[in-house]
Design an enzyme around this catalytic site. Structure first.
Site, PDB file in Angstrom:
ATOM      1  N   CYS A  65      54.674  53.171  34.969  1.00 18.15           N
ATOM      2  CA  CYS A  65      55.086  54.269  34.094  1.00 18.15           C
ATOM      3  C   CYS A  65      54.726  55.559  34.808  1.00 18.15           C
ATOM      4  CB  CYS A  65      54.458  54.165  32.692  1.00 18.15           C
ATOM      5  SG  CYS A  65      52.684  54.443  32.570  1.00 18.15           S
ATOM      6  N   GLY A  70      49.238  54.255  30.399  1.00  8.70           N
ATOM      7  CA  GLY A  70      49.736  53.700  29.142  1.00  8.70           C
ATOM      8  C   GLY A  70      50.242  52.284  29.281  1.00  8.70           C
ATOM      9  N   HIS A  98      37.860  40.248  42.926  1.00  5.60           N
ATOM     10  CA  HIS A  98      36.729  40.263  41.999  1.00  5.60           C
ATOM     11  C   HIS A  98      37.115  39.999  40.556  1.00  5.60           C
ATOM     12  CE1 HIS A  98      33.970  42.916  44.751  1.00  5.60           C
ATOM     13  NE2 HIS A  98      34.316  41.771  45.311  1.00  5.60           N
ATOM     14  N   ARG A 132      30.522  33.842  41.819  1.00  5.21           N
ATOM     15  CA  ARG A 132      29.795  34.688  40.868  1.00  5.21           C
ATOM     16  C   ARG A 132      30.721  35.519  39.994  1.00  5.21           C
ATOM     17  NH1 ARG A 132      28.986  40.111  43.133  1.00  5.21           N
ATOM     18  NH2 ARG A 132      29.863  40.143  45.236  1.00  5.21           N
TER      19      ARG A 132
END
Length: 156
Positions: A65, A70, A98, A132
């Site tokens: 966008c 948004g 991650h 982890r």
């Protein structure tokens, strides 16, 4: 890879550029709209990318966008979507490594075509590291509130 891509009116040109670039790279592209410059509501298109991921019609998603903000909020309303707003390749890579992000959002008014391609390339090339990071990603789908050393409380 199957990639769902959507934009509002502010990013329709960037969407067309990225969709063509993805096809040229051999990816299957699911275009979730919009197709013109007439004003539309970005949440509809963020939801469409998220639903394509949830329905297994796409492996990854791209939501665009004007600012990317948004549409990323809209996409993240769906529990099957982990959409990261990115503006440079390192954040796009780390979103996968991650956070196991399955979608990225970018702002057409804030990012150029070449940087958007670089972000998308980094995102698609990266793999989730697991380890982890897995327990943290699991919590994204089952939110709880941690307070000090107290037991977790359900997030209502």
């Amino acid at each position: 890879m199957r990639i769902a891509i959507a934009s509002d009116h502010a990013a329709v040109s960037l969407k067309a550029t990225l969709a063509g670039w993805l096809r040229d790279a051999g990816h299957e592209v699911l275009d979730c709209g919009t197709d013109g410059s007439a004003s539309v509501d970005y949440p509809d298109y963020g939801y469409a990318v998220a639903q394509a991921l949830a329905d297994n019609r796409a492996d990854r998603g791209v939501a665009l966008c004007g600012s990317g903000i948004g549409i990323s909020i809209a996409a993240n309303r769906h529990p099957a979507c982990r959409c990261a707003l990115v503006s440079e390749p390192l954040s796009a890579e780390l979103a996968r490594v991650h956070n196991d992000a399955n979608a990225i959002a970018m702002g057409a008014r804030l990012i150029g075509e070449e940087m958007a391609k670089a972000c998308l390339a980094a995102f698609l090339a990266a793999e989730f590291a697991g380890g982890r990071h897995q327990q943290r990603v699991d919590k994204l789908s089952a939110p709880t509130i941690q307070t000090g050393g107290a037991p977790a409380k359900e997030f209502a």
